[in-house]
Design an enzyme around this catalytic site. Structure first.
Site, PDB file in Angstrom:
ATOM      1  N   HIS A  59     -10.225  -5.518  10.851  1.00  0.00           N
ATOM      2  CA  HIS A  59     -10.841  -5.311   9.540  1.00  0.00           C
ATOM      3  C   HIS A  59     -12.163  -4.581   9.627  1.00  0.00           C
ATOM      4  O   HIS A  59     -12.940  -4.608   8.692  1.00  0.00           O
ATOM      5  CB  HIS A  59     -11.052  -6.662   8.837  1.00  0.00           C
ATOM      6  CG  HIS A  59      -9.775  -7.288   8.396  1.00  0.00           C
ATOM      7  ND1 HIS A  59      -8.904  -7.871   9.268  1.00  0.00           N
ATOM      8  CD2 HIS A  59      -9.215  -7.412   7.167  1.00  0.00           C
ATOM      9  CE1 HIS A  59      -7.853  -8.330   8.600  1.00  0.00           C
ATOM     10  NE2 HIS A  59      -8.020  -8.059   7.327  1.00  0.00           N
ATOM     11  N   GLU A 104       0.819  -1.223   0.000  1.00  0.00           N
ATOM     12  CA  GLU A 104       0.000   0.000   0.000  1.00  0.00           C
ATOM     13  C   GLU A 104       0.846   1.263   0.000  1.00  0.00           C
ATOM     14  O   GLU A 104       0.555   2.200  -0.732  1.00  0.00           O
ATOM     15  CB  GLU A 104      -0.928   0.044   1.223  1.00  0.00           C
ATOM     16  CG  GLU A 104      -2.230  -0.704   1.061  1.00  0.00           C
ATOM     17  CD  GLU A 104      -2.045  -2.194   1.212  1.00  0.00           C
ATOM     18  OE1 GLU A 104      -0.946  -2.608   1.605  1.00  0.00           O
ATOM     19  OE2 GLU A 104      -2.997  -2.929   0.936  1.00  0.00           O
TER      20      GLU A 104
END
Lengths: 391, 484
Positions: free
Chosen positions: A183, A114
């Site tokens: 998450h 990322e």
């Protein structure tokens, strides 16, 4: 006669009745009264309200896909990159068919890095391209948050307008179902606190289409917070929404349901819950006004405050953690600007102040439910209901 | 005689100044002389996964003189910045580049202004090399309006997009993926240009470097990563920070080249070579072996982690400006006096620029809220309502053209009184329409309200843009006297 004069002057001023209707300036009286001269034009006025007639159902996933497709075809500088966006057709199938249509130069599968690929996206935006960077979920955006904030958000300001960053960071945000603590984090409040970013969060397919198109066209960095659980939901869309030039304004909230007793603000999936709560409240005689924020930054303070000044009570609902959340900001804004209009303390519903648990019963308790919103609205209306247990 | 003196002082090579073409008897006006000259670099290049370029560098007297002049300007500028900082005219951070000038100059000589450069916070000289002016540098350092970022960036945030300089970045290592992104965009746009992403030995261990390098190699991006190895990452020597200090080899599968960063001609050769390589084969790493005389920044004396002898040793033996001076003198391209005159001129230019920068005003207070967005959608001014009577809030850039998109609605900036204004308009409309809850005022009053409302509407219309759906007027609270 008075009416004709007024209408005459209004149209000379350049405003159509349609525009005034949209601004809510022409009040719609629910009860038909023959006495007022306004009532005579009501049939004409009310026809203008329903200018969208087609009732096609569209999933949020399709809405996002079509928005991406149309923007990529309209502007060759737009390209998409992220993990699994190409050959896998998108981790949530949002970018289905795009690789086939636009080729591997414009739909790029990235490695699981990322920080690297977000930086590359921002650098491409510096040069003048229009990247759409997809995070598989916004939890992973934390790996790249330095680039979102320091490289993207602040650049236009630090360079005094030389370096603009027309980039969109998009992906699912917030809790899904049973995915655990790492998450399920909601980043709306995080990104919305940064000047230089625009933060959008759609609810329906119309929102998804209009806001994503607006985000891609916007010359500023936009954080686009979707919701995994909404991807599969269908909403009715009008012909206007399906048009390829359809765009929603950034910074403007939508009043999903008008009411007069209590204002409920929400964004993303919670709008659906708030609407259900409003139905339940209506049966009990409380008319709730549900505001779909759409834009977390810039926050549409004028719509929220106007609504609170009308209803005098406010319930803010969000999925994220309560401390320093979106609801806290709305509450502060209302207290600063409409304090004397409040008839009750502002009620704040947020996710539980704990990392998201896995067990189904605990998870249900950690995320706002319809009952919580109903209870909060009743408390705001001073119907005696005990407070929910606090942690 | 001159040659022997020079060759004895060179510790790195004896061949440094041996001219391969003999231009002793020709003494044309130097500034325009473009007869080619071939000079050998101080040391040969060391390569990794590629063929090293030749040690013989093509140059011209004009180029050498320009190297001298520009490097002298940079040196003078950095020393002046040091004094300005100590005089408290420059605040915050100030990272000085003196000693490393050859990297900036050599790179410029090897590339064009269409290629892009991005670097970290030690960016004053890189900015100057890209075409920035001394006035812009000093004004920005002092936070004035004439600065390259109009005083809003500071020492670490110089930009010059029109000549391919993308900053100026404060976060160590962040500029590397950004640089690879620039290279991506260059490839995407088929520009046949490259990007040089500069970083230091301290940043060379950053994870995002390897993430970006991996993607650059995968996608064949024309990115050249240039490690300006001045051997100290702030106060940490390279041997304490990196297991393998061969930064040019750290790319593994990515070719690398080690270059004497104090030799402007070597840097030029390496950058030319790297550009050709990157356009054909993808990314490359260049390691520039260089040195900074100052500490990491102005708050670092620079002598707690290295000895003064080391610093002065490098200054005596490897100084980039001295090298060029000796080259010029050896090839008889200018006299000692001419070079001294150039230095005097440079000094005067720098002093003039500082004087002019000191006169430059600070940015306007309203600049606090500009440039947050390119396209403003209501940046809320925290300031309370402006003035009295009818006033328009200050707008952000109100772009007329945004690619011709239709259906685009935007709102002008509003102040915190905007909702009051909307209520105000609503109220006056209701009164005008005789639909107020209490039955409405008598006809003559409603006529007055209607006139008033139309006056407002006219005002709005006269300022309205076709694309605007709602213009909000800011009102001082005291004027909202209508009540329902």
């Amino acid at each position: 006669m008075v009416l004709l004069l007024a209408v005459n002057m209004v149209t000379r001023a350049g405003f159509s009745l349609k525009q005034l209707k949209m601004w809510g300036i022409i009040r719609q009286k629910v009860a038909a009264g023959g006495g007022s001269p306004v009532a005579r034009i009501r049939p004409v006025v009310s026809n203008l309200r329903n200018y969208s007639s087609a009732v096609k159902q569209m999933m949020v996933r399709e809405a996002l896909n079509s928005a991406l497709d149309e923007e990529m075809s309209a502007d060759p500088k737009v390209f998409l990159m992220g993990e699994e966006v190409g050959e896998y057709q998108g981790a949530y199938k949002i970018s289905k068919g795009l690789l086939e249509k636009y080729g591997p130069e414009r739909v790029l599968d990235t490695p699981i890095t990322e920080a690297g690929f977000t930086g590359i996206g921002v650098g491409a935006a510096y040069y003048g391209l229009k990247p759409v960077v997809e995070f598989m979920t916004f939890n992973f955006s934390m790996q790249a948050i330095d680039h979102i904030i320091n490289s993207a958000a602040k650049s236009n300001y630090m360079s005094s307008g030389q370096i603009s960053v027309p980039i969109v960071f998009r992906g699912p945000n917030g809790a899904a179902a049973g995915v655990g603590a790492q998450h399920s984090h909601c980043y709306a409040a995080w990104y919305a606190s940064v000047p230089g970013l625009k933060v959008l969060s759609p609810y329906s397919s119309e929102d998804a289409r209009g806001l994503l198109k607006a985000a891609i066209r916007d010359p500023d960095p936009v954080v686009f917070l979707e919701n995994e659980l909404l991807y599969g939901e269908s909403f009715p869309v009008s012909a206007e929404v399906l048009d390829s030039s359809f765009c929603l304004p950034i910074g403007k909230a939508k009043i999903e349901r008008e009411g007069k007793d209590v204002t409920i603000t929400a964004f993303s999936k919670i709008v659906g819950l708030s609407l259900k709560a409003a139905e339940i409240l209506a049966k009990e005689g409380i008319s709730a006004e549900v505001i779909n924020l759409r834009s977390i930054r810039p926050l549409d303070r004028s719509t929220i405050n106007a609504s609170v000044r009308k209803t005098n009570r406010l319930v803010t609902v969000e999925e994220g953690f309560p401390q320093h959340g979106v609801g806290a900001e709305i509450c502060a804004s209302v207290i600063e600007e409409s304090f004397s209009y409040l008839d009750a303390p502002v009620e704040r519903i947020a996710g539980a102040d704990v990392p998201m648990p896995y067990a189904a019963n605990l998870e249900r308790m950690a995320v706002p439910q319809v009952e919580d919103i109903v209870r909060a609205a009743k408390r705001a209306c001073y119907r005696s209901v005990p407070m929910a247990a606090a942690a | 005689m001159a040659l022997s003196k020079l060759s004895s002082s060179s510790s790195l090579s004896t061949n440094i100044l041996k001219p391969l073409t003999n231009s002793f008897f020709l003494h044309r006006p130097i500034s325009t002389d473009t007869t080619p000259l071939t000079i050998e670099t101080s040391v040969p290049f060391t390569s990794h996964q590629c063929e090293a370029p030749s040690r013989s560098v093509e140059t011209t007297p004009k180029e050498l003189l320009s190297f001298f002049r520009q490097m002298a300007t940079m040196r003078r500028m950095e020393i002046a910045a040091d004094s300005l900082y100590k005089a408290k005219l420059v605040r915050g951070f100030c990272h000085l580049y003196d000693g490393q000038e050859a990297v900036a100059i050599g790179m410029e000589a090897g590339i064009t202004k269409k290629d892009s450069i991005i670097t970290a916070y030690r960016d004053h000289c890189t900015f100057l090399g890209r075409g920035g002016t001394l006035l812009e540098v000093f004004s920005e350092l002092m936070g004035r309006k004439d600065g390259c970022s109009h005083g809003k960036g500071g020492s670490m945030h110089f930009y010059k997009k029109d000549s391919g300089f993308y900053g100026g970045h404060g976060i160590v290592g962040a500029q590397i993926p950004l640089g690879c992104g620039l290279a991506f965009a260059q490839k995407y746009s088929k520009d046949e240009t490259v990007t040089f992403a500069l970083y230091g030995d301290g940043a060379a261990n950053q994870g995002q470097l390897f993430e970006a390098l991996n993607i650059a190699a995968l996608w064949d991006l024309p990115a050249i990563l240039v490690c300006e190895n001045n051997h100290y990452g702030m106060g940490t020597a390279e041997w304490r920070a990196a297991k393998s200090p061969s930064y040019y080899k750290r790319g593994d599968y990515v070719p690398g080249l080690k270059v004497d960063g104090m030799d402007a001609l070597a840097v030029k050769q390496a950058c030319k070579f790297a550009k050709e390589h990157a356009l054909k084969n993808g990314p490359m790493i260049l390691e520039m072996d260089t040195y900074r005389y100052h500490g990491h920044s102005m708050s670092d004396p620079g002598s707690t982690y290295r000895t003064r002898d080391e610093i002065s040793g490098v200054r005596q033996e490897r100084d980039p400006i001295e090298r060029i001076r000796k080259l010029i003198l050896a090839h008889d391209l200018a006299t000692e006096k001419e070079l001294k005159d150039i230095e005097k001129e440079v000094r005067k230019e720098v002093d003039d620029a500082i004087a002019k920068a000191k006169e430059s005003p600070m940015p306007e207070p309203s600049e606090l809220f500009t440039n947050v967005y390119v396209k403003g959608y209501g940046v809320e001014t925290a300031a309370s309502a402006v003035g009295c009577g009818w006033t328009w809030s200050e707008k952000l850039n109100n772009r007329k053209s945004d690619g011709g998109m239709t259906g685009d609605v935007c709102y002008r900036i509003y102040t915190i009184d905007s909702y009051k204004a909307v209520r105000y308009l609503q109220t006056s409309w209701q009164l005008a329409m005789c639909s107020a809850p209490n039955g409405g005022p008598p006809l003559f009053l409603s006529l007055i309200f209607r006139l008033f409302y139309c006056h407002v509407a006219q005002l709005i219309k006269s300022h309205a843009d076709k694309r605007h759906r709602l213009i909000v007027v800011s009102l001082p609270a005291s004027q909202a006297t209508f009540k329902l």
